[in-house]
Design an enzyme around this catalytic site. Structure first.
Site, PDB file in Angstrom:
ATOM      1  N   SER A 176       0.854  -1.187   0.000  1.00 45.87           N
ATOM      2  CA  SER A 176       0.000   0.000   0.000  1.00 45.87           C
ATOM      3  C   SER A 176       0.892   1.241   0.000  1.00 45.87           C
ATOM      4  CB  SER A 176      -0.952  -0.020   1.207  1.00 45.87           C
ATOM      5  OG  SER A 176      -1.862   1.059   1.138  1.00 45.87           O
ATOM      6  N   THR A 177       0.781   2.104   1.013  1.00 43.80           N
ATOM      7  CA  THR A 177       1.547   3.341   1.036  1.00 43.80           C
ATOM      8  C   THR A 177       3.049   3.061   0.942  1.00 43.80           C
ATOM      9  OG1 THR A 177      -0.144   4.216   2.515  1.00 43.80           O
ATOM     10  CG2 THR A 177       1.869   5.516   2.260  1.00 43.80           C
ATOM     11  N   MET A 298      -0.064   1.023   5.160  1.00 39.22           N
ATOM     12  CA  MET A 298      -0.851   1.330   6.356  1.00 39.22           C
ATOM     13  C   MET A 298      -1.898   0.240   6.578  1.00 39.22           C
ATOM     14  SD  MET A 298      -1.026   3.895   8.564  1.00 39.22           S
ATOM     15  CE  MET A 298      -2.142   4.636   9.779  1.00 39.22           C
ATOM     16  N   ASP A 301      -4.080  -5.014   5.919  1.00 42.49           N
ATOM     17  CA  ASP A 301      -4.485  -5.817   4.763  1.00 42.49           C
ATOM     18  C   ASP A 301      -3.364  -6.792   4.417  1.00 42.49           C
ATOM     19  OD1 ASP A 301      -6.022  -6.739   2.667  1.00 42.49           O
ATOM     20  OD2 ASP A 301      -5.438  -5.128   1.291  1.00 42.49           O
TER      21      ASP A 301
END
Length: 357
Positions: A176-177, A298, A301
């Site tokens: 993600s991020t 973040m 997941d």
């Protein structure tokens, strides 16, 4: 973002559109623990105020007069590294500019999706607050994050794969991020003759995953493209799960095949595309004969997917804290007891590349 006992997050807004400046200021001014310390209408003014005000976070438009957002970002990173959140259009050109900004040191991006539609305004407000919250806990960039070409490894440095005695036929990766830059670093270090198929789920909007796959394909030795329904997972190829939908991997005869579905069919998944859904279905389809990899991001997941994979006898690898932009997703796997190996980012691609060699 900072807790009530901590100082406020000091934000500088840089955008040539008065409408966007007002929209961003309106959203962030209502957020607790956020202080707008300055506003700039172009890149030149943005650099000047960034150096003078020393904000904790900058929201930076891409297209601006006098000095565009990417050029301004590069100047800031060279003189005073700061967390920067790019404000990007949901177009192919916007995607290309965004990835260039991420490589130059931006922490993340938010989609510029504001109109008279209440739904669009609500979506933008929610995404902006979420991205600011994530960026506020990310590592402060030390320098621009250009991608190096894989270094030549001397024979003495080459060690046997940590997974040499494990049955692995496929690789599933989630991020993600910080993921766009991290994934390029990983994939660029995997050799062209890699015998196993790789499928990636990275949290991106629909308009971005195609251009991102094309960008990776032009920069890495493996064949990389956006996944589509019916694609077969083949050795030496990387499939990027399309944004705006969820991607599953199913068995069809002797092959593992891509199946995408609308987000409405899986309301339990907050993040899109879901890493949990990809790794869970892929571990089922491969009967556990796969490696699951979780990179920076973040939230958590991927944790449920990695647990499922471990239950099927598969193996897992996660990025370490020191090299993660945000340690949330890797940390969730480590604390959840489902990380077989923890490695710094620059070693992950090499380790994957040794599987089956």
């Amino acid at each position: 973002m900072p807790t009530p006992r901590e100082s406020k997050l000091r934000v500088l807004i840089v955008d040539d559109s008065s409408f966007m400046r007002m929209a961003i200021r309106g959203v962030l001014s209502r957020a607790p623990n956020v202080e707008i310390v300055g506003i700039a209408s172009d890149g030149v003014e943005g650099v000047e105020k960034a150096l003078a005000l020393k904000p904790d976070l900058i929201t930076m438009d891409v297209e601006m007069p006098r000095l565009d957002g990417i050029s301004a970002l590069k100047q800031i990173m060279a003189k005073q590294p700061t967390r920067v959140l790019m404000v990007s259009t949901l177009t192919c050109e916007g995607a290309k500019a965004t990835f260039e900004a991420l490589e130059a040191g931006a922490v993340d991006y938010v989609s510029k999706n504001v109109s008279d539609s209440k739904d669009a305004q609500s979506t933008f407000q929610g995404e902006l607050l979420s991205k600011v919250r994530e960026a506020s806990v990310s590592a402060v960039p030390k320098k621009a994050l250009g991608i190096e070409r894989p270094r030549i490894v001397r024979p003495a440095e080459v060690r046997p794969s940590r997974f040499a005695h494990r049955k692995i036929g496929f690789v599933g990766i989630g991020a993600s991020t910080g993921g766009p830059v991290a994934l390029q670093e990983v994939i660029s270090r995997i050799p062209v003759n890699f015998p196993h198929g790789i499928v990636v789920a990275i949290h991106m909007p629909k308009a971005f995953t195609g251009p991102y796959a094309d960008r990776l394909n032009a920069r890495c030795s493996l064949s990389i493209r956006e996944a589509a329904d019916g694609d077969i997972v083949r050795g030496g190829e990387v499939l990027i799960a399309p944004g705006g939908r969820h991607t599953a991997i199913v068995r069809q005869g002797n092959n593992l095949v891509v199946r995408t579905s609308p987000t409405t069919e899986h309301p339990q998944y907050i993040y899109i595309p879901s890493v949990d859904h990809l790794i869970t279905t892929m571990s089922e389809a491969s009967n556990g004969a796969m490696l699951g990899v979780i990179l920076t991001g973040m939230g958590n997941d991927g944790l449920k997917g990695m647990k499922h994979l471990k239950g099927k006898g598969g193996v897992t690898l996660v990025q370490n804290e020191e090299t993660s932009t945000i340690y949330g997703m890797p940390r969730a796997c480590i604390e959840g007891g489902v990380a077989d190996v923890v490695l710094p980012l620059e070693q992950i691609g090499f380790e994957i590349g040794k599987i089956g060699s």
